[in-house]
Design an enzyme around this catalytic site. Structure first.
Site, PDB file in Angstrom:
ATOM      1  N   ASP A 289       0.853  -1.181   0.000  1.00  0.00           N
ATOM      2  CA  ASP A 289       0.000   0.000   0.000  1.00  0.00           C
ATOM      3  C   ASP A 289       0.888   1.229   0.000  1.00  0.00           C
ATOM      4  OD1 ASP A 289      -2.679  -0.716  -0.101  1.00  0.00           O
ATOM      5  OD2 ASP A 289      -2.568  -1.496   1.940  1.00  0.00           O
TER       6      ASP A 289
ATOM      7  N   GLU B 267      -3.369  17.358   5.894  1.00  0.00           N
ATOM      8  CA  GLU B 267      -3.131  18.235   4.752  1.00  0.00           C
ATOM      9  C   GLU B 267      -3.402  19.680   5.148  1.00  0.00           C
ATOM     10  OE1 GLU B 267      -4.981  15.516   4.569  1.00  0.00           O
ATOM     11  OE2 GLU B 267      -4.487  14.340   2.784  1.00  0.00           O
TER      12      GLU B 267
ATOM     13  N   PHE C  41     -15.031  20.064   4.422  1.00  0.00           N
ATOM     14  CA  PHE C  41     -14.914  19.337   3.151  1.00  0.00           C
ATOM     15  C   PHE C  41     -16.078  18.367   3.013  1.00  0.00           C
ATOM     16  CE2 PHE C  41     -13.602  15.651   0.713  1.00  0.00           C
ATOM     17  CZ  PHE C  41     -13.077  16.249  -0.410  1.00  0.00           C
TER      18      PHE C  41
ATOM     19  N   GLN D 281     -19.297  15.751  -1.950  1.00  0.00           N
ATOM     20  CA  GLN D 281     -20.039  16.279  -3.093  1.00  0.00           C
ATOM     21  C   GLN D 281     -19.339  17.484  -3.712  1.00  0.00           C
ATOM     22  OE1 GLN D 281     -22.164  15.520  -0.179  1.00  0.00           O
ATOM     23  NE2 GLN D 281     -22.264  13.517  -1.191  1.00  0.00           N
ATOM     24  N   THR D 282     -19.010  18.454  -2.858  1.00  0.00           N
ATOM     25  CA  THR D 282     -18.424  19.681  -3.394  1.00  0.00           C
ATOM     26  C   THR D 282     -16.935  19.532  -3.665  1.00  0.00           C
ATOM     27  OG1 THR D 282     -17.945  20.505  -1.184  1.00  0.00           O
ATOM     28  CG2 THR D 282     -20.075  21.091  -2.109  1.00  0.00           C
ATOM     29  N   ARG D 283     -16.292  18.613  -2.958  1.00  0.00           N
ATOM     30  CA  ARG D 283     -14.853  18.403  -2.997  1.00  0.00           C
ATOM     31  C   ARG D 283     -14.105  19.710  -2.729  1.00  0.00           C
ATOM     32  NH1 ARG D 283     -13.591  15.549  -8.418  1.00  0.00           N
ATOM     33  NH2 ARG D 283     -11.564  15.132  -7.512  1.00  0.00           N
ATOM     34  N   MET D 284     -14.684  20.481  -1.834  1.00  0.00           N
ATOM     35  CA  MET D 284     -14.058  21.760  -1.457  1.00  0.00           C
ATOM     36  C   MET D 284     -14.258  21.965   0.030  1.00  0.00           C
ATOM     37  SD  MET D 284     -15.150  24.472  -4.406  1.00  0.00           S
ATOM     38  CE  MET D 284     -16.870  24.098  -4.376  1.00  0.00           C
ATOM     39  N   SER D 285     -13.402  22.831   0.592  1.00  0.00           N
ATOM     40  CA  SER D 285     -13.647  23.301   1.948  1.00  0.00           C
ATOM     41  C   SER D 285     -13.213  24.764   1.987  1.00  0.00           C
ATOM     42  CB  SER D 285     -12.855  22.470   2.962  1.00  0.00           C
ATOM     43  OG  SER D 285     -11.470  22.680   2.779  1.00  0.00           O
TER      44      SER D 285
ATOM     45  N   ASP E 194     -10.001  -5.773   2.480  1.00  0.00           N
ATOM     46  CA  ASP E 194      -8.741  -6.388   2.078  1.00  0.00           C
ATOM     47  C   ASP E 194      -8.766  -7.902   2.255  1.00  0.00           C
ATOM     48  OD1 ASP E 194      -7.334  -4.200   1.263  1.00  0.00           O
ATOM     49  OD2 ASP E 194      -6.584  -3.733   3.274  1.00  0.00           O
TER      50      ASP E 194
END
Lengths: 700, 582
Positions: free
Chosen positions: A311, A352, A381, A384-388, A532
């Site tokens: 991984d 991040e 975040f 849906q919006t993939r934003m914050s 897994d």
């Protein structure tokens, strides 16, 4: 993570004492039967003892025969001792593990009531309650609640770990202690079948089944033993014929003790005596690195691995992407971008997010500002919006603004929907970052695009060198990642893996493993999540993380208590070392025989065909290249060497031969020189020295 | 303890000088050079035949192959499992055995018997039938006064072909086991048998027989003529259809002579050229087939590596023999040992022939091995004891060597830290078990049966030499039969019942206790996957592996037979050096 080294010295008092006692206990024929080479040796010792006894009844007393007999017994005892040493070390490990579980009481749930039962009475599917301070009574899965658990008893890691229902951290191990909160656990392994139980049985040798290679090697050793039985017991007939042909009476010595001495010297007692010790200590070495294996077979298979599926996150990279750069849009000042990015990330507790705050501070000295509602509303975040980002209320210094950071595509839609323009330069930057394997985060204030944050996967230090070693050993590494192919390719190049599987799903993992296996390769992988489990079960070596789900742990054939995915590389090394040790000692054992022939054959036929004017010795004395003192001392020296070499090699059997990550051809060349050529030469020297000692001590 | 001096370096140089100055070394070098040159030429073509591809002889002999299939109602593309394949081998050989037995025991009533040979005794007939079916060609009789022309041609001659082809066929099964992946079957026995016989053995024999006839080997059905010698005595001169049989006897590494003294007989081996060509014929197919192997497994280096190991052992044996023959000989006043040598061809060609025939499982003789120096005789004996894996019989030599390869790979392969593999096939318990059975069975026969012979009066009564040489004679006889060579040391009365029956047993075990495990290994390997080669793979080509393989072959044979050899040729060598003979 700390890998606890549990008593690394291989000699300590109690183990040694117990091993000495066990050496005699193991003389039980039923125990010896499992090891044909030592069984034959023991029969030799018994027969030789019979000769001593018969001699004694007739009033004869031959110091030579008595010494031979004693050393034959020593040979058996030394082999037993080697096995007992290995087992003793395993048992010591097992004892410390077992101590963790002695007399655990469980609080079993019956409907709504609780009852107190001893842990061994728990059945599969029972629900038990554990609160702060309780020992977890058995392997299971958290069905309700969240708790921090001290797993130091089995992992040696003192920091507590979080266990919670659902998700990938739901498995708990019997013998660990809850230190906060309350959880309900569903028991998934019956007493005696838990992972710990299986492993204890494995190291104690009780459940030790011979591995495929051990069986094959065992057959070879039996076959060699058969060859030597034939060679030795056909010899008296040729000897008697020669005696008659030479017209000499008693010119040959093919008495039973001498034949037995020759036989025991020739049959592969060295490897025969050390074989089980090698196997046990291989598993032992694994446990020392905090890896539990369900079978010796899995350890052996680890040595055969052709492909490692790793991984990306946690194994190859540090696990989180970090902000590494701000790239402003044309006409925007760097500081403005950094400031806005920091502002948007203040409430972002993801690694991040934190790395953006830190980078802004480091690069431009922008301090984290104390802002809170109603001034600012943080927008978390969402998938849906993939934003914050953050919405700022209008203040005296500036009007109401809304800052967003997120996937470039989404920011573009956002900006364009508000009538703004998405600069071409930004689009180019985004593409460039992606190509480099980074993750671009676009930042917009209102309808104005400020620039891009470059998030980067940080590859672990030293990992590239390890992959290079693996490649040298002929093992390919495949990186598994959910990243897009572009990102994956860049990280793969930076980390030096041979191949990657981008945007991987559990199904793709499974398919990849099957594909590799269909081409004849053996595959190892690590995994933790329930999804897994199929891949772990399909892989030839599946290492489940201890932090993973119970399903994953059941599916794999090893569990890493440290939950360190990089450990797979060490596991492979241990498997290889195990096989190498067996091969090296077998080669050594067989090569030894040449010198023993040169010691014993001239001794048996010392006077045969002696010429009248050439003294008492016949022409076969020319084979006495070691110049041994007398026929008796020669035979005795060979037998003593044969017994002592077992003891001398016990440390090697327990520690394993030196292992370096090199191509097979080089490994072979080195080991052949050491154990093949060495095996030819060493006994010539050893037997000569023993002969000198015997003469000095007047033993023969 | 006292010691005798061993090999002396300066002494060895002087021997080499004598050898070079005699010019014989050039014959040896030329011969070996020609063998190596022909290897890839013949080997490449044979590989095509084995794969059933179209080749040079398909237009000429294709009709014959098809005709055989049609007559025997065989479908050459029908695949067999290893059990079916082994069953076919056994059935075919049993049939051959019974036919040969019948021909011998009833030859007096059958045609083509101008010399009026009587029916062969049962014990001799069984021994001979076993001998020719197993490609041993041990002869406890003299052909010219025992066998009718019909028996020679239809019985012995036919089995010369079929026993040789059987060796090839078993090898092909093993090769398919190595090259197929996850397969249930290992080919079709009948197709392999027909192709090997029709395209390889028949045409080569045809050509060689013609050349031999040109050189003066007899080929006739006429009765034995009588002649009056110069002294006026009557002499019967045995004749017969010899050339055709000698061609296959050499090419098929059979070695059973038409006449009693085998290739020392002027009608079998009349000229230096015939001697040279027959030696070449003996090595031709066993060497070429190693090259074919490389082609068939898709990696010529694998073939050449095995070839190199074989050739090195071969050269070592030749060198030691020549050293022994050319060294100062106290018992003979320093002369070369000329007794028993074929003086028409010289010492070098006698010794070379002895090595060539004992390395390959040919067993024909052009001189009497009994009279070789102890060490050279010991080399011949040791060649047999190696299990006929150094070039060996056609097919048999390579599959025996592949058994040693399996053992080598297993012994040393573990040392690289992987489950041992050969050509990507994992070598596991079953393969090790079968390989060890196949390697031990002939050795066990040699040791046990020799011990019986040493322990019984009947065994010792057959000897003509006393001292260690007698033991060598016994060991040689059983080594020859157990390893299906057929070479005779001489000096031993092989026709006594003890040797006939024990010998029959040895030949049976030595052949089929090897063949069946080999086919079983083929079946087991065929079912396995092929692991792709990587840097972690144990290399089975290149100098390191060659040295390793030589080491394992020698060490296994030495460890098994050193005690016995020390009381035979080794002690005799030292005794002769000390001037003592028996």
């Amino acid at each position: 993570m700390t890998t606890t080294a549990k008593s690394s010295s291989w000699i300590n008092g109690p183990i040694l004492r117990q091993a000495l006692i066990d050496s005699f206990v193991k003389l039980d024929p039923r125990a010896l039967w499992g090891n044909p080479v030592m069984f034959v040796t023991a029969i030799g010792a018994v027969l030789s003892s019979g000769v001593v006894l018969v001699d004694a009844i007739h009033g004869h007393f031959s110091p030579f025969v008595i010494q031979i007999t004693l050393w034959l017994w020593f040979t058996v005892l030394f082999a037993n001792f080697a096995e007992a040493m290995a087992e003793g070390r395993g048992k010591a490990q097992a004892a410390s593990l077992r101590a963790a579980r002695s007399q655990t009481y469980a609080r079993r749930l019956r409907g709504n009531s609780e009852e107190r039962v001893v842990a061994p009475e728990l059945k599969l599917g029972d629900l038990v309650v554990c609160e702060a301070g309780d020992l977890i009574p058995g392997d299971g899965e958290v069905t309700e609640g969240i708790a921090s658990v001290d797993e130091s008893a089995i992992t040696g890691e003192s920091a507590p770990v979080v266990r919670e229902s659902g998700g990938d951290r739901s498995a708990v191990t019997g013998g660990t202690r809850v230190i906060s909160d309350r959880i309900i656990i569903k028991i998934t392994a019956e007493s005696g079948h838990s992972f710990l139980d299986r492993m204890i049985a494995l190291v104690e040798g009780a459940a030790r089944q011979k591995t495929p290679n051990e069986i094959a090697l065992g057959i070879l050793l039996v076959a060699l033993t058969a060859v030597f039985i034939l060679a030795v017991f056909s010899l008296p007939f040729f000897a008697w014929y020669s005696e008659a042909a030479a017209g000499q009476k008693n010119a040959v010595n093919v008495s039973l003790p001498v034949l037995l001495a020759l036989l025991v010297c020739l049959i592969p007692t060295t490897i025969g005596g050390l074989l089980s010790a090698i196997g046990i200590s291989g598993i032992d070495r694994l446990i020392r690195r905090n890896v539990l294996a369900t079978s010796g077979r899995a350890v052996e298979a680890a040595g055969d691995i052709d492909v490692l599926l790793l991984d990306k996150t946690g194994t190859i990279t540090l696990g989180n992407r970090m902000a590494s750069d701000f790239i402003p849009a044309p006409g925007i000042k760097m500081e403005r971008l950094a400031s806005a990015a920091q502002l948007a990330s203040l409430a972002d507790e993801t690694p991040e997010g934190r790395s953006i705050v830190v980078l802004a501070k480091e690069k431009f000295g922008i301090r984290g500002r104390e802002i809170a509602a109603p001034q600012a509303t943080f927008v978390p975040f969402s998938a849906q919006t993939r934003m914050s980002g953050v919405d700022m209320a209008p203040m005296d210094t500036h009007p109401a603004t809304s800052i967003r950071k997120g996937a470039a595509e989404n920011i573009r839609n956002l900006v364009e929907s508000q009538g703004g323009t998405y600069p071409l330069a930004v689009a180019a930057t985004v593409e460039e970052i992606s190509r480099q394997g980074g993750t671009p985060l676009a930042v917009a204030e209102g309808r104005e695009v400020l620039g891009v944050i470059h998030l980067k996967d940080v590859v672990k230090g030293g990992i590239k060198e390890r992959f290079a070693q693996l490649r040298a050993m002929g093992i390919r590494t495949v990186m598994i990642t959910g990243d897009n192919p572009l990102t994956a390719a860049a990280i793969a190049a930076e980390a030096g893996v041979d191949d990657f599987l981008a945007q991987a799903t559990p199904e793709m993992k499974l398919a990849r493993i099957r594909e590799e296996q269909a081409e004849g390769r053996l595959v190892a992988m690590t995994g933790d999540g329930t999804n897994d489990a199929p891949a772990l079960a399909q892989a030839d070596v599946g290492v489940a993380m201890n932090t993973g789900t119970q399903a994953a742990r059941e599916a794999g054939n090893m569990v890493d208590l440290d939950s360190n995915p990089t450990k797979l590389i060490e596991i492979v090394a241990i498997g290889k070392q195990l096989l190498m040790t067996r091969g090296a000692l077998t080669t050594f054992s067989v090569a030894n025989d040449v010198a023993k022939y040169f010691a014993i054959i001239p001794a048996m036929f010392a006077g045969l065909y002696a010429l009248p004017d050439h003294g008492p010795f016949g022409p076969l004395m020319a084979l006495n290249v070691m110049g041994l003192h007398s026929p008796e001392s020669a035979i005795l020296s060979a037998v003593i060497f044969n017994a002592l070499i077992i003891v001398a090699l016990i440390p090697l059997a327990l520690k394993g031969v030196q292992y370096r990550a090199l191509p097979a051809a080089q490994v072979l060349q080195q080991n052949l020189l050491i154990y093949g050529l060495g095996g030819l030469i060493v006994p010539f020297i050893g037997i000569k020295l023993i002969d000198l000692a015997i003469v000095a001590l007047h033993l023969a | 303890m006292g010691r005798c001096s061993g090999l002396d370096f300066a002494h060895a140089i002087s021997i080499l000088e004598a050898f070079v100055s005699s010019g014989e070394i050039f014959q040896v070098v030329f011969f070996l050079g020609l063998v190596i040159t022909l290897t890839p030429l013949l080997g490449g073509w044979m590989a095509k035949v084995f794969q059933g591809e179209r080749q040079l002889l398909t237009p000429v002999l294709g009709w014959l192959e098809k005709l055989v299939y049609r007559l025997s109602r065989t479908n050459p593309t029908e695949e067999m499992t290893w059990r079916q394949y082994a069953g076919a081998v056994l059935a075919f050989n049993l049939l051959g055995f019974l036919a040969l037995l019948g021909l011998q025991t009833g030859q007096a009533w059958l045609p083509l018997n101008p010399a009026g040979q009587s029916n062969v005794d049962l014990s001799l007939a069984v021994n001979t039938a076993m001998s020719f079916v197993t490609n041993t060609n041990w002869q406890a009789y003299s052909g010219e006064n025992t066998m009718s022309y019909l028996t020679q041609m239809l019985g012995l001659g036919v089995q010369n072909f079929f026993s040789a082809a059987t060796g090839i066929v078993v090898l092909l099964a093993l090769i398919r086991g190595l090259t197929r992946r996850s397969a249930e079957t290992i080919g079709n026995f009948w197709a392999d048998l027909v192709r090997s016989t029709v395209y390889i053995l028949l045409p080569l024999c045809f050509v060689l027989a013609l050349v031999l006839v040109w050189q003066g080997v007899v080929q006739t059905f006429s009765a034995y003529p009588s002649a009056t010698t110069l002294e006026g005595a009557q002499q019967v001169i045995p004749l017969g259809p010899a050339a055709s049989q000698i061609a296959i006897k050499q090419l098929g590494t059979n070695g059973g002579g038409f006449f009693g003294v085998n290739s020392a007989h002027p009608f079998e081996n009349p000229t230096p050229l015939s001697n040279f060509l027959e030696m070449l014929a003996i090595l031709l197919i066993p060497t070429a087939i190693v090259y074919s192997y490389g082609v068939l497994v898709g990696n010529r280096r694998q073939g050449w590596s095995i070839y190199a190991a074989m050739f090195a052992i071969f050269l070592g044996g030749i060198a030691l023999s020549f050293y022994a023959e050319y060294q100062f000989n106290p018992a003979q006043g320093g002369q070369n040992l000329l007794e028993g040598k074929e003086m028409r061809f010289g010492v070098a060609n006698s010794v070379l022939w002895a090595d060539v025939t004992t390395m390959t499982s040919n067993g024909s003789v052009n001189s009497m091995h009994d009279s070789l120096s102890p060490l050279a005789g010991g080399v011949a004996l040791f060649n047999l004891l190696l299990g006929e894996c150094v070039f060996g019989g056609i097919g048999t030599g390579l599959y025996t060597m592949l058994l040693f390869v399996i053992i080598t790979v297993f012994l040393a392969g573990l040392m690289v830290g992987r489950t041992p593999e050969y050509l990507g096939k994992k070598i596991e318990a079953f393969e090790v078990k079968m390989a060890m059975i196949a390697v031990i069975a002939p050795s066990a026969c040699v040791l046990i049966l020799s011990a019986i012979a040493c322990a019984t009066d009947a065994g010792k009564a057959a000897l003509t030499n006393a001292g260690p040489h007698g033991l060598s004679e016994i060991l040689y006889a059983f080594a020859s039969m157990s390893n299906n060579n057929g070479s005779a040391f001489g000096g031993l009365n092989a026709a006594s019942p003890l040797y006939l029956w024990l010998g029959t047993l040895a030949m049976l075990v030595g052949r089929f206790a090897v063949i069946i495990p080999v086919i079983a290994i083929a079946g087991s390997l065929a079912a396995k996957k092929i692991t792709p080669k990587s840097a972690g793979t144990f290399p089975t080509d290149g100098p390191l592996f060659v040295i390793l393989l030589i080491g394992v072959v020698l060490i296994i044979s030495v460890l098994t037979f050193f005690p016995a050899l020390s009381l035979g040729p080794i002690v005799e060598h030292y005794l002769v050096q000390a001037g003592r003979t028996f």
